[in-house]
Design an enzyme around this catalytic site. Structure first.
Site, short mmCIF file in Angstrom:
data_model
loop_
_atom_site.label_atom_id
_atom_site.label_comp_id
_atom_site.label_asym_id
_atom_site.label_seq_id
_atom_site.Cartn_x
_atom_site.Cartn_y
_atom_site.Cartn_z
N VAL A 1 -2.25 5.18 -1.38
CA VAL A 1 -2.56 5.70 -0.04
C VAL A 1 -3.11 7.12 -0.16
CG1 VAL A 1 -1.48 6.57 2.07
CG2 VAL A 1 -1.06 4.23 1.35
N PHE B 1 0.89 -1.16 0.00
CA PHE B 1 0.00 0.00 0.00
C PHE B 1 0.93 1.21 0.00
CE2 PHE B 1 -4.06 1.81 2.18
CZ PHE B 1 -4.55 2.16 0.94
N HIS B 2 1.33 1.65 -1.19
CA HIS B 2 2.36 2.68 -1.28
C HIS B 2 1.77 4.06 -1.50
CE1 HIS B 2 2.28 2.87 -5.73
NE2 HIS B 2 1.87 1.63 -5.61
N LEU B 3 2.66 5.02 -1.65
CA LEU B 3 2.25 6.42 -1.61
C LEU B 3 1.06 6.80 -2.49
CD1 LEU B 3 2.70 9.23 -0.51
CD2 LEU B 3 4.55 9.56 -2.15
#
Ligand code: PEP
Ligand code: MG
Length: 608
Positions: A29, A24-26
């Site tokens: 997110v 769940f990366h930038l």
């Protein structure tokens, strides 16, 4: 009373599991917390006993959620049901559409010099001297306050997001904007912001998100720039290969304006935003340890093989030059492979068909390597005058003779497509009026003639007939019964002809279980499906649908999950480089594109 009711209401809890290999990366997110912020209720995320505010990008990121981690989303207060539904839907879409960036497979190399090996960001060959990237901070006078600089930076990122909205990379700007907004809220001065940024970025050290530290630096730089602290970078005005620890996403734009031939970074990953942007800019690039190479050293960067050579020998230079020439000829080569089948790296074959409108485009499609016709737009066959039955029959027969796999669409007149010999009363909203399959009711004689001509031209050929603009099962069954009656009237056997629909009207998405029982195939018309999903006319001069909207991919996914009959795509999306990988991952096995896009589409598929 109602406030109390919300305060003491039981929180809604939902478990969400990360299914994307990227974690769940930038970017996802940022999209998630941006939506969470639009609800008045309290929204938190809990993972391994740590609970954070899900409306803040950096706190949500601090959970460092990776593939297969499950976190609990808790929602309490006003509109909590609504928030849960929206967030769960978005989360699922984000997970499905977040494609894993695979490491490129290195090709073998036979250079004689000593090699530095690295990970490929973008394949290519560069031969040029080294230029070490150096940033110099210059202070200009300014009256801008810290809070103003913060706001200008947030606005700038929002503008960049809107400007690039149609590109895959746009969410980088949205992510940076959300990050800056949430970190800026807690800061009173630049020093304060700098401290918070260093602290937050350090929490990513050693995690899968480590490469996203560059985004923290980048937003800080942006605020500094508005405070007069400009970072000056100079580039040589001759070809060069850039060496740097990392590049900030904002620096790659500037780089594209220079004579850069290649980039070698040390401290990044193939998933970083710098890497994504280097790929989008098409710059040969690699991640490799190159600290000890001095300025101006002649270099070969061969990112097909994933290697760097310093001060190459004449032999190695010759080899690299040859490979470079091969790259230059790549386009010509992909054209020459246009008759080969297109298969993904893992060997999954994808059929590439053509969208044609007349005899000439069918001929071009054949020359360009199409495997068949996925959409014959029959309304473009005779534009000026009503054709006779014989003329129609002849035209269909000629077009059908080019391929074995043929899908012909019945007249799709109405909306933006008018024919002088077909009268449709003036309507306020022609796109929502008499169009496509609705002509079966208003102009049955025209459809009768067309279908009769198609049947005669097909003879024993196993063709497919497709109805456009279908919005209900009855429309399809009635049109098919109409066609069967014409065949009966003329004593023609059409049992070998398949009947299907274009999926263009969103209602079909909710009727697929019923359609499965009656149709033989589906073809998704993403051009119209997008216009009806977003209520934005496809010809509108200023309003534009985001061609790569996750909504569209969710719709395609839903169709794929529910359809039990073959599904193809014949809208513009099918030839969109940025979409093909996602479409293949969603299980689409047939794409129909314009004749001139065939060679390129096949080549894109070969890299998936
Ligand atoms: C579509 O709607 O995506 C499609 C292929 O049909 P047309 O563009 O002809 O309406
Ligand atoms: Mg259409």
């Amino acid at each position: 009373m109602s406030l109390l009711k919300h305060l003491f209401s039981k929180p809604l809890a939902t478990q969400l599991t990360i299914t994307s290999s990227n974690g769940f990366h930038l970017r996802p997110v940022a999209q998630f917390s941006s939506l969470a912020k639009s609800f008045p209720c309290k929204i938190t995320a809990t993972f391994q006993k740590k609970t954070v505010d899900a409306k803040s990008v950096n706190t949500l990121l601090s959970l460092s959620l990776e593939k297969e981690d499950t976190f609990t989303l808790q929602i309490q207060g006003k509109k909590s049901e609504e928030a849960r539904e929206a967030l769960v839907t978005l989360f699922e879409t984000l997970m499905q559409t977040d494609i894993q960036i695979k490491k490129s497979v290195k090709t073998a190399s036979d250079y004689e010099g000593s090699l530095i090996e690295g990970d490929i960001i973008y394949e290519g060959i560069a031969i040029a001297p080294v230029y070490h990237y150096a940033r110099k901070e210059v202070q200009h006078k300014t009256n801008v306050s810290f809070k103003e600089a913060l706001q200008y930076s947030i606005n700038e990122l929002e503008d960049l997001y809107l400007l690039h909205k149609k590109e895959d990379n746009a969410t980088i700007y949205l992510a940076q904007k959300e990050l800056l907004a949430s970190l800026g809220e807690k800061s009173e001065s630049l020093t304060n912001l700098e401290q918070i940024i260093v602290q937050e970025a350090d929490t990513l050290l050693g995690t899968k998100l480590e490469s996203k530290r560059a985004d923290y630096q980048d937003i800080l730089q942006r605020v500094k720039k508005h405070l007069g602290l400009e970072i000056k970078v100079t580039f040589p005005n001759k070809p060069f290969i850039l060496l740097s620890n990392d590049l900030l996403p904002s620096e790659i734009d500037a780089l594209s304006e220079t004579q850069v031939l290649g980039v070698i970074l040390q401290e990044t990953s193939i998933h970083s935003h710098a890497a994504i942007l280097l790929r989008a800019a098409g710059i040969a690039s690699l991640i490799a340890e190159t600290k000890n190479i001095s300025q101006n050293t002649p270099l070969i960067l061969d990112s097909h093989a994933g290697v760097v050579l310093c001060t190459p020998s004449a032999n190695d230079l010759q080899k690299a030059t040859l490979r470079l020439e091969q790259d230059v000829n790549q386009n010509a080569l992909s054209a020459s492979k246009r008759f080969d089948l297109a298969a993904t790296i893992q060997g999954k074959e994808i059929k590439v068909l053509a969208n044609v409108g007349d005899l000439n485009s069918a001929r071009v499609a054949k020359e360009e390597g199409a495997e068949g016709i996925g959409l014959l737009r029959s309304e473009f066959l005779f534009k000026a005058n009503k054709p006779s039955f014989e003329t129609q029959q002849k035209a269909y027969r000629e077009i059908f003779s080019f391929f074995d796999d043929i899908t012909v669409r019945t007249l799709d007149v109405g909306g933006d497509k008018a024919l002088p010999y077909i009268e449709i009363p003036v309507e306020n909203n022609p796109f929502l009026g008499v169009r496509g399959v609705r002509l079966f009711t208003t102009h049955p004689e025209l459809l009768e003639e067309q279908l009769h001509a198609i049947f005669m031209a097909a003879g024993e050929k196993h063709i497919k007939i497709m109805f456009p603009m279908v919005s209900s099962v009855e429309e399809f069954t009635q049109a098919k019964a109409f066609a069967q009656n014409i065949a009966k009237k003329h004593r023609l056997d059409i049992s070998h002809i398949d009947f299907g629909i274009m999926i263009e009207v969103p209602s079909v998405l909710f009727l697929l279980e019923d359609f499965n029982k009656v149709v033989d195939f589906y073809s998704i018309g993403t051009n119209d499906l997008s216009q009806y999903l977003f209520a934005i006319e496809r010809t509108h001069p200023t309003l534009k649908v985001d061609a790569l909207s996750p909504v569209l991919f969710s719709a395609i996914d839903m169709i794929r999950q529910k359809a039990t009959k073959p599904v193809s795509i014949c809208g513009e999306l099918a030839a969109n480089k940025a979409a093909i990988e996602k479409l293949v991952h969603l299980g689409i096995e047939t794409l129909s594109v314009s004749p001139k896009s065939i060679a390129q589409t096949k080549e894109f598929i070969r890299h998936v």
